[in-house]
Structures are given as C-alpha cells and as structure tokens.
Design an enzyme around this catalytic site. Structure first.
Site, short mmCIF file in Angstrom:
data_model
loop_
_atom_site.label_atom_id
_atom_site.label_comp_id
_atom_site.label_asym_id
_atom_site.label_seq_id
_atom_site.Cartn_x
_atom_site.Cartn_y
_atom_site.Cartn_z
CG HIS A 132 34.25 33.32 38.27
ND1 HIS A 132 34.71 33.72 38.95
CD2 HIS A 132 32.97 33.12 39.44
CE1 HIS A 132 34.40 34.71 40.12
NE2 HIS A 132 33.72 34.02 40.32
CB SER A 133 32.53 37.33 36.99
OG SER A 133 32.11 38.14 37.72
CG MET A 134 33.17 40.49 33.86
SD MET A 134 31.68 41.84 33.40
CE MET A 134 32.01 42.04 32.13
CB THR A 161 28.22 34.89 34.06
OG1 THR A 161 29.46 34.90 34.78
CG2 THR A 161 28.00 36.54 33.24
#
Length: 305
Positions: A132-134, A161
């Site tokens: 998730h994301s970074m 991301t």
C-alpha cells in the site's frame, strides 16, 4: 479488536532483530485458524502485506479476513497465509532516510517466511506481495538489492502507490531512492519477469493522484498492468488513499484473482506469466461476468442467418 490481537508475531533470527529493532513481522489470524497456526510449520500460500507512510501492519486485516472466508467456503482445499510487516508507522513520504532500511528488512522477511514452510510437501519458493502506498515502492526496490533473487516474488500488487515520482520530494533520500528504483526498472525491463499490478484510488485519493501510480509499459517483455479502482469490474468506485486497503469490493476482486492464480499441481501461485496476466486481466480489466477459464471456448452458431 480481538481478531487483530490474534495476529502472531513471527520470531526473527537474533541478528536480524538486533539490526532492525524497530521492525517486526506478523502472521494474520483469527478464530480457529489462529489457534491452529500457533504451531509451525505452515501449509498455505504466503502473501506479504507492506504498509505505506505512517501505515499499520494491522491494515492487512481486511484482505486477510476475506481470504479466510473464501478458504472456508472451499473447505480449506487451498488457503493463503497473510503476513504483515510492522514498519513502526514511519513517515517515509516525509523523510526518505528509512526507505533503504525498510527494503533490506523486507528481503530478510521473505527469506524468514519461506523457512516457515520447510519440510512441507507443497512448500512455496516465493511469496506474493501487496504494497500500500510507499509499501509498493519498497517492494519494487527489492529488485535493486545486490543479493536479491527476483524469483522470490511471484506477484506484486500495489495499491495507491506513487510509482512515477514522490508526491512531495522533500529530501535527497526520497529523490535518490526513486531515481534508483525507476532507473533499474527501465534499464532492466527485458529481464524483469515480475507480474505487477498497480491499482489507483481515482479522484477520491487526494494524496496520490492516479497519474503517479501508473507503471510504464516499458516493452512487450514487461508484464505490468495499471488500473483505477473506479474502472475495476464489480468495484466501480473511487477510493481515498486509506480506504483502498479495506474497500470490500476491491478486496473481493483481489482475493478472487489470488484463488484463480493457484496451480493445482503445486498448490501455490502459478509460475506461468501468461496465466498470471490473463487472470489479472479477467478480474481487473475485462471481467465478462463469468468464472475465469484458462482456455475459454468460443462457440458461435450462425446457421439459419
């Protein structure tokens, strides 16, 4: 809350725990599944969840719980073991100094996870990763590590991301990290066989705009797909930056894809890149409102016309 507390902390080798005192690895569990898996080794299919900026390892609960329900529906013929990394909720989108450390820790976690299946008849040789994301960027950064073997990952799914560039390039650590990862993926496009799916949240995600989440189709050798959640069949909604990890429609689509990716002979995720791409296309892009078929039969009877 009680279900979350049933997550089992995986004991890491002493050297590793000493080198990364702030980080931990957990196995998600609830109910009877959690009780049964107090004793190792494990027998399922490993999936590793990587949280993003200020993210919690507990965010694995939504997808882990749906996967467990699905496994119960088929009497545990197949089941997934969901692991989650605790990055101590570090603010890596604001300070990039921890990104390299997180990447190295994840590499060690993958090796630790695979050892938990040692001696099993259908022991996995690789893990699937959901970032998730970074966390998705950290997963891609694994390939840049000197001693990392690409075949340790069989599938990468990233959620909201920012692959293209950092949302806020606040320091050299972040910009250098992005440059290293993206340059590696561009220069080695022909040799990267990792099937990757990037899912964007769409217009509701004010933190990471969709344009940043798209993986470049570098060549016909790359098996990369990029979609926006509002265009995913049976989902059809935009998600904000956090709700992408617990949006039920999206998690159901992801889990259906995971179960269709299982190879009946190895009882693990298929190693066939064509099948992987075909399954992801079926669930995330075209979905003709029927179950996935590896070789769909096309029958047309035009007599009498």
């Amino acid at each position: 809350v009680e279900e979350i507390l049933r997550s089992k902390k995986i004991e890491l080798p002493k050297k590793l725990a000493k080198r990364y005192p702030a980080y931990e690895l957990y196995l998600y569990g609830e109910g009877s599944y959690a009780e049964e898996h107090k004793v190792l080794p494990l027998t399922g299919i490993p999936v590793l969840f990587l949280p993003g900026n200020a993210g919690s390892y507990k965010q694995v609960r939504s997808i882990g719980s749906i996967a467990l329900r699905k496994a119960e529906d088929i009497d545990f013929k197949y089941h997934f073991d969901f692991f989650s990394v605790n990055f101590n909720e570090e603010l890596v989108a604001l300070y990039g100094g921890s990104l390299q450390k997180q990447t190295k820790f994840v590499h060690e976690c993958i090796k630790t996870i695979l050892k938990l299946y040692k001696g099993q008849e259908f022991a996995p040789k690789s893990v699937a990763i959901i970032g998730h994301s970074m966390g998705g960027l950290v997963a891609r950064a694994l390939l840049t590590l000197k001693n990392f073997k690409q075949d340790l990952i069989n599938l990468l799914i990233t959620q909201a991301t920012p692959h293209v560039a950092p949302v806020m390039p606040l320091d050299r650590f972040i910009t250098d990290f992005y440059m290293t990862v993206n340059n590696y993926w561009i220069l080695n496009a022909r040799h990267i066989n990792l099937t990757t799916l990037s899912v964007a949240g769409g217009f509701r995600d004010y933190q990471v705009r969709s344009g940043l989440t798209f993986l470049p189709k570098l060549s016909h050798y790359t098996s990369a797909l990029s979609v926006v959640s509002s265009a995913v069949p049976k989902t059809w909604v935009s998600t904000d930056h956090l709700s992408i990890v617990w949006c039920k429609q999206l998690q159901l689509t992801t889990i259906r894809a995971f179960f269709d990716l299982i190879d009946a002979d190895t009882k693990q995720i298929t190693q066939n890149p064509k099948k992987k791409l075909s399954v992801l296309n079926h669930h995330f892009i075209r979905h003709p409102a029927k179950h996935f078929e590896e070789n769909p039969s096309i029958v047309s009877d035009l007599t009498g016309i």
